[in-house]
Write an enzyme that holds these catalytic residues in place. Structure first.
Site, PDB file in Angstrom:
ATOM      1  N   HIS A  73      20.722 -15.782  28.176  1.00 39.61           N
ATOM      2  CA  HIS A  73      21.305 -15.118  26.839  1.00 39.61           C
ATOM      3  C   HIS A  73      22.909 -15.594  27.090  1.00 39.61           C
ATOM      4  O   HIS A  73      23.812 -14.901  26.477  1.00 39.61           O
ATOM      5  CB  HIS A  73      21.199 -13.838  26.869  1.00 39.61           C
ATOM      6  CG  HIS A  73      21.516 -13.240  25.476  1.00 39.61           C
ATOM      7  ND1 HIS A  73      20.838 -13.620  24.258  1.00 39.61           N
ATOM      8  CD2 HIS A  73      22.244 -12.092  25.221  1.00 39.61           C
ATOM      9  CE1 HIS A  73      21.430 -12.954  23.115  1.00 39.61           C
ATOM     10  NE2 HIS A  73      22.059 -12.016  23.801  1.00 39.61           N
TER      11      HIS A  73
ATOM     12  N   TYR B 200      23.780 -13.399  18.870  1.00 42.81           N
ATOM     13  CA  TYR B 200      23.858 -13.336  17.316  1.00 42.81           C
ATOM     14  C   TYR B 200      22.845 -14.296  16.462  1.00 42.81           C
ATOM     15  O   TYR B 200      22.794 -14.495  15.278  1.00 42.81           O
ATOM     16  CB  TYR B 200      25.333 -13.432  16.847  1.00 42.81           C
ATOM     17  CG  TYR B 200      26.264 -12.856  17.649  1.00 42.81           C
ATOM     18  CD1 TYR B 200      26.381 -11.453  17.739  1.00 42.81           C
ATOM     19  CD2 TYR B 200      26.857 -13.645  18.817  1.00 42.81           C
ATOM     20  CE1 TYR B 200      27.496 -10.828  18.655  1.00 42.81           C
ATOM     21  CE2 TYR B 200      27.952 -13.045  19.616  1.00 42.81           C
ATOM     22  CZ  TYR B 200      28.009 -11.866  19.354  1.00 42.81           C
ATOM     23  OH  TYR B 200      29.132 -10.986  20.425  1.00 42.81           O
TER      24      TYR B 200
ATOM     25  N   ASP C   1      17.726  -7.791  25.405  1.00 43.91           N
ATOM     26  CA  ASP C   1      18.930  -8.542  25.436  1.00 43.91           C
ATOM     27  C   ASP C   1      20.084  -8.034  26.212  1.00 43.91           C
ATOM     28  O   ASP C   1      20.095  -6.506  26.094  1.00 43.91           O
ATOM     29  CB  ASP C   1      19.246  -9.129  24.014  1.00 43.91           C
ATOM     30  CG  ASP C   1      18.281 -10.206  23.566  1.00 43.91           C
ATOM     31  OD1 ASP C   1      17.309 -10.259  24.134  1.00 43.91           O
ATOM     32  OD2 ASP C   1      18.667 -10.684  22.646  1.00 43.91           O
TER      33      ASP C   1
ATOM     34  N   HIS D  32      27.957 -13.937  26.536  1.00 34.37           N
ATOM     35  CA  HIS D  32      27.228 -13.649  25.280  1.00 34.37           C
ATOM     36  C   HIS D  32      28.194 -14.320  24.217  1.00 34.37           C
ATOM     37  O   HIS D  32      28.863 -13.501  23.156  1.00 34.37           O
ATOM     38  CB  HIS D  32      27.461 -11.997  25.146  1.00 34.37           C
ATOM     39  CG  HIS D  32      26.363 -11.446  24.334  1.00 34.37           C
ATOM     40  ND1 HIS D  32      27.072 -11.199  22.778  1.00 34.37           N
ATOM     41  CD2 HIS D  32      25.271 -11.304  24.131  1.00 34.37           C
ATOM     42  CE1 HIS D  32      25.788 -10.704  22.125  1.00 34.37           C
ATOM     43  NE2 HIS D  32      24.633 -10.838  22.792  1.00 34.37           N
TER      44      HIS D  32
ATOM     45  N   HIS E  94      17.655  -3.982  22.922  1.00 33.32           N
ATOM     46  CA  HIS E  94      19.004  -4.167  24.019  1.00 33.32           C
ATOM     47  C   HIS E  94      18.763  -2.899  25.017  1.00 33.32           C
ATOM     48  O   HIS E  94      18.738  -2.094  24.962  1.00 33.32           O
ATOM     49  CB  HIS E  94      19.844  -4.147  23.342  1.00 33.32           C
ATOM     50  CG  HIS E  94      20.273  -4.926  22.219  1.00 33.32           C
ATOM     51  ND1 HIS E  94      19.703  -5.061  20.882  1.00 33.32           N
ATOM     52  CD2 HIS E  94      20.878  -6.531  22.330  1.00 33.32           C
ATOM     53  CE1 HIS E  94      20.414  -6.025  20.377  1.00 33.32           C
ATOM     54  NE2 HIS E  94      20.898  -7.055  21.086  1.00 33.32           N
TER      55      HIS E  94
HETATM   56 NI    NI Z   1      22.485 -10.331  22.714  1.00 26.06          NI
END
Ligand code: NI
Length: 313
Positions: free
Chosen positions: A161, A202, A111, A165, A255
């Protein structure tokens, strides 16, 4: 007959006629050779040693080479099955947390990229190890690394995504929709493909978010194993944590913007292979080992042995 044998000027016309006939015969011969060559190219490469069935469809030269051809056909078939599976789960509208856990497959997900380490390290190790993965991109970051999303499609799947963010459940409806839609558009432009996967930052989602994602033809992809790389532990701990918790069908959250993750992936990919896991994209997992309706309804509890966190993503 040799030309030297025809010297009398009165035979000039006959010689000209002979030359014309020879030229015509050469043309016919060239045409026959041409047709035979074309037929060989069109049908000959479909035969192979085993006499594979001939469909009559011309086969292009570059795929008519044994194992390479079969690998490409298998890839195209899996891509088709994967697209169909994603459409199916997008229509159901429930988030996916893991596969059915019946096959030894794992979907690594990265991500928050693209970032400075994505192309040189993550894509490199995936290519080198013939592994595949899924990337969830932050829309606004694409302008800094515009060529990376397209490269990611060569080793895996790419999803949305959000643009910035954002924690979507804290936004009003219009702002929430912009976050999801703007990123979907940016990822589609950068990859030149439809974007059908979504991961909420999240893990924050509610009914309105789910409806928006479904209306855009995307499936919400959560995770069953949080690597906790975002907490900043060292790469050895990260590798150990994933290897200890991984199960068939795991969707692993990572990530590709943290140096510890980059270091870990170099060890993690071969280690998972060593344990017998095949590394697939999320769409491939949904096609090859799809979660059951009961699993989907149970959410994260439908993934046995899951190790997850409610706040990551
Ligand atoms: Ni993220």
């Amino acid at each position: 007959m040799p030309e030297a044998g025809r010297k009398r000027p009165s035979r000039l016309d006959r010689e000209r006629a002979l030359r014309r006939r020879r030229a015509a015969a050469l043309l016919v011969l060239a045409a026959i050779v041409g047709v035979v060559l074309a037929l060989t190219l069109a049908f000959g490469s479909g035969g192979g040693k085993g006499g594979a069935p001939r469909t009559g469809t011309p086969v292009t030269l570059d795929v008519g080479k044994g194992p390479k051809k079969h690998a490409q056909q298998a890839r195209e078939k899996l891509d088709e099955l994967s697209q169909r599976a994603v459409t199916h789960f997008a229509e159901i509208g429930l988030p996916v947390y893991c596969g059915a856990t019946k096959k030894k497959m794992v979907a690594l997900t990265f991500d928050d990229g693209p970032g400075p380490y994505t192309a040189g390290s993550i894509l490199h190790v995936l290519r080198k190890r013939h592994a595949r993965a899924t990337f969830f991109l932050v829309g606004r970051r694409i302008q800094n690394w515009p060529s990376i999303p397209k490269m990611e499609t060569e080793v895996g799947a790419v999803g949305d995504h959000t643009w910035n963010h954002a924690e979507l459940t804290g936004l009003d409806e219009n702002a929430m929709k912009s976050e999801v839609e703007d990123a979907q558009t940016a990822v589609a432009q950068a990859t030149q493909r439809p974007v059908t996967l979504f991961r909420p930052p999240y893990g924050a989602r509610d009914g309105a978010v789910d409806r928006e994602v479904a209306s855009l033809g995307m499936v919400t992809v959560m995770w069953s194993l949080d690597s906790l790389d975002w907490q900043g532990g060292n790469w050895k701990e990260l590798v150990a944590r994933v290897l200890q918790a991984v199960r068939p069908g795991s969707i692993v959250l990572m990530h590709d913007i943290h140096p510890n993750t980059i270091s870990a992936v170099w060890k993690l990919v071969p280690a998972l292979h060593h344990l017998g896991y095949r590394l697939v994209t999320v769409p491939e997992l949904l096609a090859l080992d799809p979660p059951t309706d009961r699993q989907l309804q149970r959410g994260i509890d439908g993934c046995p042995g899951n190790v997850t966190s409610a706040t990551a993503g």
